[in-house]
Design an enzyme around this catalytic site. Structure first.
Site, PDB file in Angstrom:
ATOM      1  N   ARG A   1       0.076  14.887  12.819  1.00 42.33           N
ATOM      2  CA  ARG A   1       0.913  14.439  11.697  1.00 42.33           C
ATOM      3  C   ARG A   1       1.203  15.635  10.796  1.00 42.33           C
ATOM      4  O   ARG A   1       0.609  15.814   9.753  1.00 42.33           O
ATOM      5  CB  ARG A   1       0.224  13.299  10.939  1.00 42.33           C
ATOM      6  CG  ARG A   1       0.071  12.063  11.818  1.00 42.33           C
ATOM      7  CD  ARG A   1      -0.556  10.905  11.098  1.00 42.33           C
ATOM      8  NE  ARG A   1       0.346  10.274  10.146  1.00 42.33           N
ATOM      9  CZ  ARG A   1      -0.032   9.253   9.379  1.00 42.33           C
ATOM     10  NH1 ARG A   1      -1.281   8.832   9.431  1.00 42.33           N
ATOM     11  NH2 ARG A   1       0.808   8.701   8.540  1.00 42.33           N
TER      12      ARG A   1
ATOM     13  N   LYS B   1       0.850  -1.206   0.000  1.00 45.49           N
ATOM     14  CA  LYS B   1       0.000   0.000   0.000  1.00 45.49           C
ATOM     15  C   LYS B   1       0.882   1.251   0.000  1.00 45.49           C
ATOM     16  O   LYS B   1       0.655   2.179  -0.770  1.00 45.49           O
ATOM     17  CB  LYS B   1      -0.892   0.013   1.234  1.00 45.49           C
ATOM     18  CG  LYS B   1      -1.534   1.381   1.519  1.00 45.49           C
ATOM     19  CD  LYS B   1      -2.432   1.385   2.711  1.00 45.49           C
ATOM     20  CE  LYS B   1      -1.740   1.723   3.991  1.00 45.49           C
ATOM     21  NZ  LYS B   1      -1.441   3.135   4.239  1.00 45.49           N
ATOM     22  N   ASN B   2       1.899   1.270   0.861  1.00 44.68           N
ATOM     23  CA  ASN B   2       2.655   2.515   1.050  1.00 44.68           C
ATOM     24  C   ASN B   2       3.641   2.814  -0.066  1.00 44.68           C
ATOM     25  O   ASN B   2       4.197   3.900  -0.123  1.00 44.68           O
ATOM     26  CB  ASN B   2       3.321   2.522   2.427  1.00 44.68           C
ATOM     27  CG  ASN B   2       2.270   2.619   3.525  1.00 44.68           C
ATOM     28  OD1 ASN B   2       1.110   2.956   3.248  1.00 44.68           O
ATOM     29  ND2 ASN B   2       2.637   2.294   4.743  1.00 44.68           N
TER      30      ASN B   2
ATOM     31  N   ARG C   1      -8.895   0.069   3.860  1.00 46.26           N
ATOM     32  CA  ARG C   1      -7.992   1.062   3.236  1.00 46.26           C
ATOM     33  C   ARG C   1      -6.668   0.411   2.875  1.00 46.26           C
ATOM     34  O   ARG C   1      -6.001   0.823   1.936  1.00 46.26           O
ATOM     35  CB  ARG C   1      -7.732   2.221   4.204  1.00 46.26           C
ATOM     36  CG  ARG C   1      -8.899   3.148   4.406  1.00 46.26           C
ATOM     37  CD  ARG C   1      -8.453   4.373   5.140  1.00 46.26           C
ATOM     38  NE  ARG C   1      -7.179   4.828   4.586  1.00 46.26           N
ATOM     39  CZ  ARG C   1      -6.269   5.491   5.304  1.00 46.26           C
ATOM     40  NH1 ARG C   1      -6.481   5.750   6.564  1.00 46.26           N
ATOM     41  NH2 ARG C   1      -5.147   5.894   4.751  1.00 46.26           N
TER      42      ARG C   1
ATOM     43  N   ASP D   1       3.946   0.395  12.313  1.00 44.31           N
ATOM     44  CA  ASP D   1       2.658  -0.109  11.807  1.00 44.31           C
ATOM     45  C   ASP D   1       2.323  -1.479  12.365  1.00 44.31           C
ATOM     46  O   ASP D   1       1.174  -1.917  12.304  1.00 44.31           O
ATOM     47  CB  ASP D   1       2.670  -0.167  10.273  1.00 44.31           C
ATOM     48  CG  ASP D   1       2.713   1.225   9.677  1.00 44.31           C
ATOM     49  OD1 ASP D   1       3.023   1.364   8.486  1.00 44.31           O
ATOM     50  OD2 ASP D   1       2.454   2.187  10.433  1.00 44.31           O
TER      51      ASP D   1
ATOM     52  N   ASP E   1       5.432  19.767   7.945  1.00 44.18           N
ATOM     53  CA  ASP E   1       6.425  20.858   7.885  1.00 44.18           C
ATOM     54  C   ASP E   1       7.696  20.475   7.136  1.00 44.18           C
ATOM     55  O   ASP E   1       8.292  21.297   6.424  1.00 44.18           O
ATOM     56  CB  ASP E   1       6.781  21.334   9.303  1.00 44.18           C
ATOM     57  CG  ASP E   1       7.321  20.187  10.150  1.00 44.18           C
ATOM     58  OD1 ASP E   1       6.606  19.176  10.305  1.00 44.18           O
ATOM     59  OD2 ASP E   1       8.475  20.263  10.619  1.00 44.18           O
ATOM     60  N   GLN E   2       8.101  19.215   7.219  1.00 40.47           N
ATOM     61  CA  GLN E   2       9.336  18.806   6.520  1.00 40.47           C
ATOM     62  C   GLN E   2       9.119  18.721   5.011  1.00 40.47           C
ATOM     63  O   GLN E   2      10.021  19.016   4.228  1.00 40.47           O
ATOM     64  CB  GLN E   2       9.827  17.449   7.055  1.00 40.47           C
ATOM     65  CG  GLN E   2      10.155  17.471   8.536  1.00 40.47           C
ATOM     66  CD  GLN E   2      11.288  18.440   8.853  1.00 40.47           C
ATOM     67  OE1 GLN E   2      12.379  18.327   8.301  1.00 40.47           O
ATOM     68  NE2 GLN E   2      11.005  19.415   9.707  1.00 40.47           N
TER      69      GLN E   2
ATOM     70  N   CYS F   1      -5.065  12.291  12.292  1.00 40.89           N
ATOM     71  CA  CYS F   1      -5.720  10.979  12.255  1.00 40.89           C
ATOM     72  C   CYS F   1      -5.484  10.367  13.628  1.00 40.89           C
ATOM     73  O   CYS F   1      -4.997  11.009  14.538  1.00 40.89           O
ATOM     74  CB  CYS F   1      -5.149  10.144  11.129  1.00 40.89           C
ATOM     75  SG  CYS F   1      -3.585   9.498  11.565  1.00 40.89           S
TER      76      CYS F   1
END
Ligand code: EPZ
Length: 418
Positions: free
Chosen positions: A122, A22-23, A397, A305, A125-126, A117
Site C-alpha cells: 500500500r 470510519k473512513n 478497529r 471492502d 507515492d501519489q 498490511c
C-alpha cells in the site's frame, strides 16, 4: 487476545442502526487541526481507530473532549508539534492524513511511513507526488517521511491511480495553499465528500468533491464548525451480506441508501430482496439465489471492502461465481481461513473462483484485517458447530459494538479473553 465464540446456524432478524463512517472519521479528525476555533463532530464512531486518533490529537496539544459516546469537541489551538508520537502513529495507516493537515497549518510534518498490511503493498507515492507538486520538500529516512513546505502553492495534479487516501491528503494540504489546486483523476468516495464538506464548513473553498476533478482555492485561515459524520456504508453493507448469507430478514437504519447502490444492485442480481426507504433499507434473504460475477472498483463501483463478505454469501450459492479484485493486489488473505471452514475457492492472481458448497463447518480461524474478520464472523454464523475467531482487535478497529449490534439482530456472539 480476544476471541469471538460463534455458534453456527444463526439467522439475522429485526433491525439495527448504523454508526458513523470510519473512513470519513479517520480523515476528519486529522483535518480538525486546520480549524482556527473549536469543532464539534457528531455521529463519531467509537472504534479503536478514532479513539487512537483522538489520543494523537491530544498528544499534539489539542484539547479533546468526548461528550457521550459519539460526540467529540476539539480545540486545536494548542497543537504545538508536527511529529505525532511514533508508537501511536504506527498503529494505523490513516494517520498519514496528519501529513496533509500538519503541513497545511505548520508547513511541516514528520510521520512514520505507514506499514504494509494484509491487503498487499500500500504505497503512498501519489500522496507524496501531490505534496511535491504543491512545492513541499519530501525526505524519507529511518522509516519516517518529512514533508516541508512553508508556502505551498496551488498546482494541477493528475493522479496516476484513483486513490482515496491521496485525494484526501492532497485536499488537506491544498486547503491553505496559495491559489488554486486542481486534483484530476480524483477518487469519488462519499467519505471524500464528507471530508470536503467538513473543510468547507471551516471556511475552505473546495468544489467538485465526489467527482473526478476537485478544485481547491486556498484560504488564509479557517474557523470552527459543527459537523455530523455520514453513516458507514461499509458497515451497512456488512450487515446486508450477513442477513443474506444467513437467509435472514433485517432492516438497516440510519443510512444513506444512495451510497449503497452498487451493493443493492449486486444483491438484487443474486436474487436477494432489497427494499429501499428514505434512510433505511430492508434485506430479505431468499433461497433460490444465483451465482454471479463481482468486480471491485473505486466508488461507485462495487466496494473492495465488501469483497470478503460477498465471498461468504457466494459460497452458499450452488454454481460457480467469480470475484475480480481490481483495487488491491493481494486482498485474498481471508480465502485460506474460509477454506478451513469448508469453502471451495480457487485464487488465480486477482481472481477468485468460488464454488457453492452445502455449508460451512465451524473451525478456529483468524482475522487478518477488519473486513476479513467480519467475513469470518458471518461464515461462523452459517457454519455447523462452533467457530473460534481470533484477531478480534482487527474487527474493533472499524465496527462499533459488534456484539451489541449482532445481538440487536438476534444473534449471539460471545467474546472471551484467551
Ligand atoms: C481507503 O484506503 C480505505 N481506508 C480502505 O478501507 C479502502 O479499501 C480503500 O480506500 C479503497 O476504497 C480508509 O479510507 C482509511 P487507496 P486507501 O489509496 O486510501 C494504490 C477498510 O477496510 N495506491 O484508494 O489506502 C493502493 O495500493 C479499509 O476500511 C497507490 O498505488 O486506498 C491500492 O491498490 C481497507 N499509491 C489503490 O491505489 C498511492 O499513493 C487504492 O488505494 C495510494 C494508493
Amino acid at each position: 487476545m480476544q476471541k469471538l465464540l460463534i455458534n453456527g446456524k444463526q439467522v439475522l432478524g429485526g433491525s439495527i442502526s448504523i454508526s458513523g463512517a470510519k473512513n470519513a472519521a479517520v480523515a476528519i479528525l486529522p483535518a480538525a487541526i486546520l480549524a482556527g476555533e473549536k469543532v464539534a463532530i457528531s455521529n463519531m464512531p467509537s472504534i479503536t481507530d478514532t479513539n487512537l486518533l483522538l489520543e494523537i490529537l491530544k498528544a499534539l496539544g489539542a484539547k479533546v473532549q468526548k461528550e457521550g459516546k459519539n460526540i467529540v469537541k476539539i480545540v486545536p489551538a494548542g497543537v504545538n508539534s508536527t511529529s505525532p508520537p511514533f508508537e501511536m502513529v504506527k498503529k494505523m495507516r490513516a494517520s498519514y492524513y496528519f501529513m496533509g493537515s500538519l503541513v497545511a497549518r505548520f508547513g511541516r510534518a514528520e510521520i512514520p511511513l505507514p506499514g504494509g498490511c494484509n491487503l498487499g503493498p500500500r504505497p503512498i507515492d501519489q500522496h507524496l507526488k501531490g505534496f511535491s507538486a504543491l512545492g513541499a520538500e519530501i525526505n524519507q529516512e529511518h522509516g519516517t517521511v518529512t514533508v516541508k513546505g512553508k508556502k505551498l502553492k496551488g498546482a494541477h495534479i493528475y493522479l496516476d491511480v484513483v486513490s482515496v487516501g491521496a485525494t484526501i491528503n492532497i485536499m488537506l494540504a491544498a486547503t491553505t495553499a496559495e491559489g488554486r489546486t486542481i486534483i484530476e483523476n480524483a477518487a469519488k468516495e462519499p467519505e471524500i465528500v464528507d471530508t470536503a464538506n467538513f473543510l468547507n464548513a471551516l471556511g475552505a473553498k473546495i468544489r467538485g468533491a465526489g467527482t473526478d476533478v476537485i478544485k481547491i482555492d486556498g484560504v488564509k485561515e479557517l474557523g470552527g464548525a459543527e459537523h455530523c459524520i455520514i453513516p458507514d456504508r461499509i458497515e451497512a453493507g456488512t450487515f446486508m451480506f450477513a442477513a443474506a448469507a444467513t437467509r435472514g430478514e433485517l432492516t438497516i437504519c440510519d443510512i444513506i441508501p444512495k451510497h449503497l447502490d452498487p451493493v443493492i444492485a449486486k444483491l438484487r442480481e443474486i436474487g436477494i430482496q432489497v427494499d429501499v426507504g428514505e434512510e433505511s433499507l430492508h434485506v430479505c434473504g431468499q433461497d433460490s439465489l444465483s451465482p454471479v460475477d463481482i468486480k471491485t472498483f473505486p466508488y461507485p463501483g462495487f466496494p473492495t471492502d465488501l469483497q470478503p463478505l460477498a465471498m461468504v454469501l457466494l459460497s452458499t450459492i450452488p454454481g460457480t461465481s467469480l470475484i475480480k479484485e481490481n483495487v488491491f493486489d493481494g486482498r485474498f488473505k481471508h480465502v485460506d481461513e474460509l477454506k478451513r471452514m469448508g469453502a471451495k475457492i480457487k485464487v488465480e492472481g486477482r481472481t477468485a473462483v468460488i464454488e457453492g458448497v452445502e455449508g460451512f463447518t465451524g473451525a478456529p480461524v483468524k482475522a487478518t484485517d477488519l473486513r476479513a474478520g467480519a467475513a469470518l464472523l458471518v461464515a461462523g454464523l452459517i457454519a455447523e458447530g462452533e467457530t473460534r475467531l481470533s484477531g478480534v482487535e482487527h474487527i474493533r478497529r472499524g465496527y462499533e459494538n459488534i456484539e451489541k449490534k449482532f445481538a440487536q439482530a438476534g444473534v449471539e456472539l460471545k467474546c472471551v479473553e484467551r
